[in-house]
Design a protein around this motif. Structure first.
Motif, PDB file in Angstrom:
ATOM      1  N   LEU A 143      -4.071  -2.463   2.435  1.00 15.97           N
ATOM      2  CA  LEU A 143      -3.344  -1.635   1.484  1.00 15.97           C
ATOM      3  C   LEU A 143      -3.497  -0.161   1.827  1.00 15.97           C
ATOM      4  CD1 LEU A 143      -4.189  -3.409  -1.907  1.00 15.97           C
ATOM      5  CD2 LEU A 143      -2.068  -3.574  -0.599  1.00 15.97           C
ATOM      6  N   ILE A 144      -4.713   0.248   2.177  1.00 14.91           N
ATOM      7  CA  ILE A 144      -4.947   1.654   2.528  1.00 14.91           C
ATOM      8  C   ILE A 144      -4.187   2.017   3.793  1.00 14.91           C
ATOM      9  CG2 ILE A 144      -6.705   3.381   3.085  1.00 14.91           C
ATOM     10  CD1 ILE A 144      -8.703   1.673   1.492  1.00 14.91           C
ATOM     11  N   GLU A 145      -4.117   1.075   4.742  1.00 15.42           N
ATOM     12  CA  GLU A 145      -3.378   1.335   5.987  1.00 15.42           C
ATOM     13  C   GLU A 145      -1.895   1.579   5.727  1.00 15.42           C
ATOM     14  OE1 GLU A 145      -6.046  -1.173   9.240  1.00 15.42           O
ATOM     15  OE2 GLU A 145      -4.332  -2.116   8.271  1.00 15.42           O
ATOM     16  N   GLY A 162       0.797  -1.222   0.000  1.00 14.81           N
ATOM     17  CA  GLY A 162       0.000   0.000   0.000  1.00 14.81           C
ATOM     18  C   GLY A 162       0.828   1.269   0.000  1.00 14.81           C
ATOM     19  N   ALA A 163       2.081   1.177   0.413  1.00 11.84           N
ATOM     20  CA  ALA A 163       2.926   2.377   0.465  1.00 11.84           C
ATOM     21  C   ALA A 163       3.183   2.964  -0.913  1.00 11.84           C
ATOM     22  CB  ALA A 163       4.248   2.040   1.155  1.00 11.84           C
ATOM     23  N   SER A 164       3.022   2.159  -1.956  1.00 14.78           N
ATOM     24  CA  SER A 164       3.302   2.633  -3.307  1.00 14.78           C
ATOM     25  C   SER A 164       2.059   3.102  -4.057  1.00 14.78           C
ATOM     26  CB  SER A 164       3.996   1.527  -4.113  1.00 14.78           C
ATOM     27  OG  SER A 164       3.133   0.393  -4.250  1.00 14.78           O
ATOM     28  N   ARG A 202     -13.662  15.459  10.831  1.00 20.11           N
ATOM     29  CA  ARG A 202     -13.010  14.155  10.840  1.00 20.11           C
ATOM     30  C   ARG A 202     -13.132  13.530   9.446  1.00 20.11           C
ATOM     31  NH1 ARG A 202     -12.846  12.553  16.332  1.00 20.11           N
ATOM     32  NH2 ARG A 202     -13.114  14.466  17.576  1.00 20.11           N
ATOM     33  N   HIS A 203     -12.143  12.713   9.092  1.00 16.35           N
ATOM     34  CA  HIS A 203     -12.100  12.084   7.774  1.00 16.35           C
ATOM     35  C   HIS A 203     -12.218  10.566   7.906  1.00 16.35           C
ATOM     36  CE1 HIS A 203     -10.674  15.899   5.979  1.00 16.35           C
ATOM     37  NE2 HIS A 203     -10.039  16.026   7.139  1.00 16.35           N
ATOM     38  N   PHE A 204     -12.994   9.953   7.010  1.00 15.55           N
ATOM     39  CA  PHE A 204     -13.211   8.509   7.010  1.00 15.55           C
ATOM     40  C   PHE A 204     -13.032   7.961   5.600  1.00 15.55           C
ATOM     41  CE2 PHE A 204     -15.401   9.767  10.808  1.00 15.55           C
ATOM     42  CZ  PHE A 204     -15.481   8.654  11.628  1.00 15.55           C
ATOM     43  N   ILE A 205     -12.629   6.704   5.519  1.00 15.00           N
ATOM     44  CA  ILE A 205     -12.666   5.946   4.261  1.00 15.00           C
ATOM     45  C   ILE A 205     -13.834   4.965   4.333  1.00 15.00           C
ATOM     46  CG2 ILE A 205     -11.525   4.128   2.924  1.00 15.00           C
ATOM     47  CD1 ILE A 205     -10.268   6.743   2.348  1.00 15.00           C
ATOM     48  N   ILE A 237      -1.300   8.379   3.449  1.00 13.25           N
ATOM     49  CA  ILE A 237      -2.321   9.236   4.055  1.00 13.25           C
ATOM     50  C   ILE A 237      -3.143   8.503   5.112  1.00 13.25           C
ATOM     51  CG2 ILE A 237      -2.531  10.809   2.099  1.00 13.25           C
ATOM     52  CD1 ILE A 237      -4.999   9.201   1.202  1.00 13.25           C
ATOM     53  N   ALA A 238      -2.763   7.289   5.455  1.00 10.49           N
ATOM     54  CA  ALA A 238      -3.569   6.478   6.376  1.00 10.49           C
ATOM     55  C   ALA A 238      -3.802   7.181   7.708  1.00 10.49           C
ATOM     56  CB  ALA A 238      -2.902   5.125   6.601  1.00 10.49           C
TER      57      ALA A 238
END
Length: 276
Positions: free
Chosen positions: A120-122, A81-83, A109-112, A126-127
């Motif tokens: 991958l997002i974690e 996920g870092a890429s 506050r921001h949510f996914i 921007i996680a």
């Protein structure tokens, strides 16, 4: 006195990042497959099993990774996920919107809310910006190796997480709190203080809920892919979204201006309710 809560919620694929997250590296580079072939096999599997497409793609990811002898640890998924490639300006977006909200007396506050992979997002850069990342997730054994799906968020399942935010009952496994009766005036985040940024078919039910509950649905498209702009235009024409803009998160962009307008409208709503 605490500031009223406000929320910006986002899909990930096609909204904060171009394309599907698995397509950036995992499918072509590690599985050695063409994107179209992987998704076609996913569709065939879901149809053959009369199953859910999200569960099908998660199963295929693991099955094919095992065939290749790929690492399946939690750390390995986060490294992948870092890429992830993001749309222009995403990295600076959150601090700018937070500052605007604070100046307006709001606690933003921001949510996914995504059908993509939580792990991958974690691992993305921007996680740390998100209160919660609601996304499809793997189950891990005691060696922290992925062994199967733990959570699958499909297009209708996404709507559940809007109500979790609305009621501020944020734990995915807590079914009692989310189903408990809570009158609208007592809910910590009314829908008119929630904005959802999304694209594509998997976001249509969320857009509909947002529209029906006086929220702020925003259709985002990839400026380099005309068919995504056409999809956003259809969301507007069908009344499923109220606003649309290209995936440019830089200061002064159309999307940035829309965010500013939405925050101001949220703040005016708080003031109106105080004196109602």
């Amino acid at each position: 006195m605490t500031r009223p809560l406000a929320v910006f919620a986002y899909d990930f694929d096609g909204t904060l990042a171009p394309g599907n997250m698995q397509e950036h590296a995992f499918i072509p580079d590690e599985l050695g497959m063409k994107h179209a072939d992987f998704w076609a096999e996913t569709a065939r599997l879901a149809e053959a099993q009369r199953g859910d497409g999200i569960l099908a793609y998660m199963h295929l990811m693991l099955a094919k990774a095992r065939e290749k002898g790929l690492e399946l640890t939690l750390d390995s998924w986060r490294r992948r996920g870092a890429s992830l490639r993001l749309f222009p300006g995403v990295a600076d977006w959150f601090a700018r919107q937070n500052a605007r909200a604070e100046a307006l007396g709001l606690d933003l506050r921001h949510f996914i809310i995504s059908s993509g992979n939580r792990e991958l997002i974690e691992g993305s850069p921007i996680a740390h910006e998100f209160e919660r990342i609601y996304a499809s997730a793997f189950m891990f054994n005691d060696r922290l190796e992925a062994v199967g799906p733990a959570l699958a968020i499909n297009y209708t399942g996404k709507t559940q997480y809007l109500f979790r935010i609305n009621k501020w009952t944020l734990n995915e496994w807590d079914n009692d709190a989310i189903n408990a009766v809570q009158v609208e005036r007592d809910r910590p985040v009314p829908f008119d203080r929630i904005a959802f940024f999304g694209d594509g078919l998997t976001d249509i039910p969320v857009m509909r809920v947002m529209t029906d509950h006086r929220g702020h649905p925003v259709a985002v498209y990839d400026p380099e892919k005309p068919y995504t702009e056409a999809a956003a235009a259809k969301l507007l024409a069908d009344g499923r979204s109220r606003l649309a803009a290209g995936g440019d998160y830089r200061e002064g962009s159309r999307l940035d201006d829309l965010a500013d307008e939405i925050l101001r409208e949220m703040a005016r709503g708080v003031t109106t309710n105080l004196f109602a």
